[in-house]
Design a protein around this motif. Structure first.
Motif, PDB file in Angstrom:
ATOM      1  N   SER A 181       1.329 -15.479  -8.280  1.00  7.99           N
ATOM      2  CA  SER A 181       1.624 -14.800  -7.008  1.00  7.99           C
ATOM      3  C   SER A 181       1.555 -13.288  -7.175  1.00  7.99           C
ATOM      4  O   SER A 181       0.984 -12.587  -6.332  1.00  7.99           O
ATOM      5  N   TYR A 182       2.103 -12.778  -8.242  1.00 18.14           N
ATOM      6  CA  TYR A 182       2.080 -11.336  -8.517  1.00 18.14           C
ATOM      7  C   TYR A 182       0.640 -10.844  -8.631  1.00 18.14           C
ATOM      8  O   TYR A 182       0.271  -9.827  -8.031  1.00 18.14           O
ATOM      9  N   TYR A 183      -0.186 -11.562  -9.361  1.00 18.60           N
ATOM     10  CA  TYR A 183      -1.582 -11.183  -9.537  1.00 18.60           C
ATOM     11  C   TYR A 183      -2.338 -11.209  -8.206  1.00 18.60           C
ATOM     12  O   TYR A 183      -3.084 -10.281  -7.879  1.00 18.60           O
ATOM     13  N   LEU A 184      -2.130 -12.236  -7.414  1.00 19.41           N
ATOM     14  CA  LEU A 184      -2.827 -12.350  -6.129  1.00 19.41           C
ATOM     15  C   LEU A 184      -2.376 -11.290  -5.136  1.00 19.41           C
ATOM     16  O   LEU A 184      -3.183 -10.771  -4.359  1.00 19.41           O
ATOM     17  N   ILE A 185      -1.113 -10.946  -5.164  1.00 20.27           N
ATOM     18  CA  ILE A 185      -0.610  -9.895  -4.284  1.00 20.27           C
ATOM     19  C   ILE A 185      -1.231  -8.554  -4.652  1.00 20.27           C
ATOM     20  O   ILE A 185      -1.607  -7.766  -3.779  1.00 20.27           O
ATOM     21  N   LYS A 186      -1.373  -8.289  -5.948  1.00 17.76           N
ATOM     22  CA  LYS A 186      -2.007  -7.044  -6.378  1.00 17.76           C
ATOM     23  C   LYS A 186      -3.455  -6.974  -5.896  1.00 17.76           C
ATOM     24  O   LYS A 186      -3.907  -5.932  -5.406  1.00 17.76           O
ATOM     25  N   ILE A 187      -4.182  -8.059  -6.010  1.00 15.87           N
ATOM     26  CA  ILE A 187      -5.578  -8.080  -5.553  1.00 15.87           C
ATOM     27  C   ILE A 187      -5.639  -7.892  -4.037  1.00 15.87           C
ATOM     28  O   ILE A 187      -6.482  -7.144  -3.527  1.00 15.87           O
ATOM     29  N   LEU A 198      -3.437  -6.368  -2.046  1.00 17.41           N
ATOM     30  CA  LEU A 198      -3.097  -4.992  -1.700  1.00 17.41           C
ATOM     31  C   LEU A 198      -4.219  -4.027  -2.052  1.00 17.41           C
ATOM     32  O   LEU A 198      -4.499  -3.090  -1.296  1.00 17.41           O
ATOM     33  N   ALA A 199      -4.873  -4.249  -3.181  1.00 15.76           N
ATOM     34  CA  ALA A 199      -5.996  -3.397  -3.559  1.00 15.76           C
ATOM     35  C   ALA A 199      -7.103  -3.485  -2.520  1.00 15.76           C
ATOM     36  O   ALA A 199      -7.687  -2.460  -2.129  1.00 15.76           O
ATOM     37  N   GLN A 200      -7.395  -4.663  -2.056  1.00 12.71           N
ATOM     38  CA  GLN A 200      -8.435  -4.835  -1.043  1.00 12.71           C
ATOM     39  C   GLN A 200      -8.032  -4.167   0.269  1.00 12.71           C
ATOM     40  O   GLN A 200      -8.867  -3.596   0.964  1.00 12.71           O
ATOM     41  N   ARG A 201      -6.755  -4.225   0.605  1.00 12.36           N
ATOM     42  CA  ARG A 201      -6.275  -3.563   1.829  1.00 12.36           C
ATOM     43  C   ARG A 201      -6.471  -2.053   1.744  1.00 12.36           C
ATOM     44  O   ARG A 201      -6.917  -1.422   2.694  1.00 12.36           O
ATOM     45  N   TYR A 202      -6.120  -1.452   0.593  1.00 14.86           N
ATOM     46  CA  TYR A 202      -6.323  -0.016   0.414  1.00 14.86           C
ATOM     47  C   TYR A 202      -7.809   0.329   0.469  1.00 14.86           C
ATOM     48  O   TYR A 202      -8.197   1.339   1.056  1.00 14.86           O
ATOM     49  N   TYR A 203      -8.635  -0.499  -0.113  1.00 17.25           N
ATOM     50  CA  TYR A 203     -10.081  -0.285  -0.066  1.00 17.25           C
ATOM     51  C   TYR A 203     -10.580  -0.333   1.376  1.00 17.25           C
ATOM     52  O   TYR A 203     -11.351   0.524   1.807  1.00 17.25           O
ATOM     53  N   ASN A 204     -10.135  -1.316   2.133  1.00 19.23           N
ATOM     54  CA  ASN A 204     -10.552  -1.439   3.526  1.00 19.23           C
ATOM     55  C   ASN A 204     -10.092  -0.247   4.369  1.00 19.23           C
ATOM     56  O   ASN A 204     -10.797   0.181   5.274  1.00 19.23           O
ATOM     57  N   LEU A 205      -8.928   0.292   4.058  1.00 22.18           N
ATOM     58  CA  LEU A 205      -8.462   1.485   4.759  1.00 22.18           C
ATOM     59  C   LEU A 205      -9.404   2.656   4.527  1.00 22.18           C
ATOM     60  O   LEU A 205      -9.642   3.468   5.418  1.00 22.18           O
ATOM     61  N   SER A 206      -9.941   2.755   3.340  1.00 22.94           N
ATOM     62  CA  SER A 206     -10.855   3.857   3.041  1.00 22.94           C
ATOM     63  C   SER A 206     -12.194   3.674   3.747  1.00 22.94           C
ATOM     64  O   SER A 206     -12.911   4.650   3.966  1.00 22.94           O
ATOM     65  N   LEU A 207     -12.553   2.455   4.103  1.00 22.98           N
ATOM     66  CA  LEU A 207     -13.811   2.215   4.802  1.00 22.98           C
ATOM     67  C   LEU A 207     -13.729   2.509   6.292  1.00 22.98           C
ATOM     68  O   LEU A 207     -14.746   2.790   6.927  1.00 22.98           O
ATOM     69  N   ARG A 208     -12.555   2.440   6.842  1.00 29.38           N
ATOM     70  CA  ARG A 208     -12.388   2.577   8.293  1.00 29.38           C
ATOM     71  C   ARG A 208     -12.698   3.970   8.809  1.00 29.38           C
ATOM     72  O   ARG A 208     -13.184   4.132   9.906  1.00 29.38           O
ATOM     73  N   SER A 209     -12.358   4.978   8.035  1.00 31.87           N
ATOM     74  CA  SER A 209     -12.536   6.341   8.535  1.00 31.87           C
ATOM     75  C   SER A 209     -13.495   7.102   7.630  1.00 31.87           C
ATOM     76  O   SER A 209     -13.304   7.181   6.425  1.00 31.87           O
ATOM     77  N   ASN A 245      -6.243   6.351  -1.079  1.00 28.75           N
ATOM     78  CA  ASN A 245      -6.287   4.896  -0.922  1.00 28.75           C
ATOM     79  C   ASN A 245      -7.158   4.242  -1.987  1.00 28.75           C
ATOM     80  O   ASN A 245      -6.811   3.181  -2.513  1.00 28.75           O
ATOM     81  N   LEU A 246      -8.274   4.858  -2.314  1.00 26.39           N
ATOM     82  CA  LEU A 246      -9.150   4.287  -3.345  1.00 26.39           C
ATOM     83  C   LEU A 246      -8.505   4.352  -4.718  1.00 26.39           C
ATOM     84  O   LEU A 246      -8.650   3.433  -5.524  1.00 26.39           O
ATOM     85  N   LYS A 247      -7.781   5.411  -5.004  1.00 29.07           N
ATOM     86  CA  LYS A 247      -7.081   5.498  -6.294  1.00 29.07           C
ATOM     87  C   LYS A 247      -5.990   4.430  -6.396  1.00 29.07           C
ATOM     88  O   LYS A 247      -5.780   3.851  -7.462  1.00 29.07           O
ATOM     89  N   LYS A 248      -5.323   4.140  -5.290  1.00 23.47           N
ATOM     90  CA  LYS A 248      -4.323   3.069  -5.287  1.00 23.47           C
ATOM     91  C   LYS A 248      -4.997   1.716  -5.517  1.00 23.47           C
ATOM     92  O   LYS A 248      -4.477   0.875  -6.257  1.00 23.47           O
ATOM     93  N   ALA A 249      -6.147   1.509  -4.874  1.00 25.25           N
ATOM     94  CA  ALA A 249      -6.876   0.253  -5.054  1.00 25.25           C
ATOM     95  C   ALA A 249      -7.303   0.083  -6.506  1.00 25.25           C
ATOM     96  O   ALA A 249      -7.181  -1.004  -7.073  1.00 25.25           O
ATOM     97  N   ILE A 250      -7.788   1.157  -7.120  1.00 24.28           N
ATOM     98  CA  ILE A 250      -8.208   1.091  -8.525  1.00 24.28           C
ATOM     99  C   ILE A 250      -7.019   0.838  -9.438  1.00 24.28           C
ATOM    100  O   ILE A 250      -7.118   0.082 -10.405  1.00 24.28           O
ATOM    101  N   PHE A 251      -5.881   1.444  -9.125  1.00 27.45           N
ATOM    102  CA  PHE A 251      -4.689   1.213  -9.935  1.00 27.45           C
ATOM    103  C   PHE A 251      -4.259  -0.251  -9.881  1.00 27.45           C
ATOM    104  O   PHE A 251      -3.887  -0.838 -10.896  1.00 27.45           O
ATOM    105  N   LEU A 252      -4.349  -0.850  -8.694  1.00 28.29           N
ATOM    106  CA  LEU A 252      -3.914  -2.235  -8.526  1.00 28.29           C
ATOM    107  C   LEU A 252      -4.916  -3.240  -9.086  1.00 28.29           C
ATOM    108  O   LEU A 252      -4.528  -4.299  -9.563  1.00 28.29           O
TER     109      LEU A 252
END
Length: 75
Positions: A20-26, A28-39, A51-58
């Motif tokens: 569960s921890y691993y899947l949540i990290k993935i 959240l990373a995808q969510r941060y990535y998608n946020l960077s694509l929107r604008s 947002n991309l740095k957070k995605a890479i960290f996760l």
């Protein structure tokens, strides 16, 4: 017999929590990535980088995140 069941239950619980921890990290990373694509405007440059740095960290194993970060820096 009860001790055996307790050990099996503990092992299964640890595996479930770890997965569960691993899947949540993935996720959240995808969510941060998608946020960077929107604008894509100049005003959102810093938030996209953040947002991309957070995605890479996760999830540092996803090459898409690094590629998109490079694209942001090249703008």
């Amino acid at each position: 017999m009860n001790r055996f069941r307790l050990v099996i239950f503990s092992i299964i619980s640890i595996i479930a929590i770890s997965l569960s921890y691993y899947l949540i990290k993935i996720y959240l990373a995808q969510r941060y990535y998608n946020l960077s694509l929107r604008s894509d405007n100049a005003e959102s440059f810093f938030s996209n980088i953040q947002n991309l740095k957070k995605a890479i960290f996760l999830n540092p194993d996803n090459a898409q995140y690094y590629f998109r970060l490079g694209q942001e820096y090249s703008r």
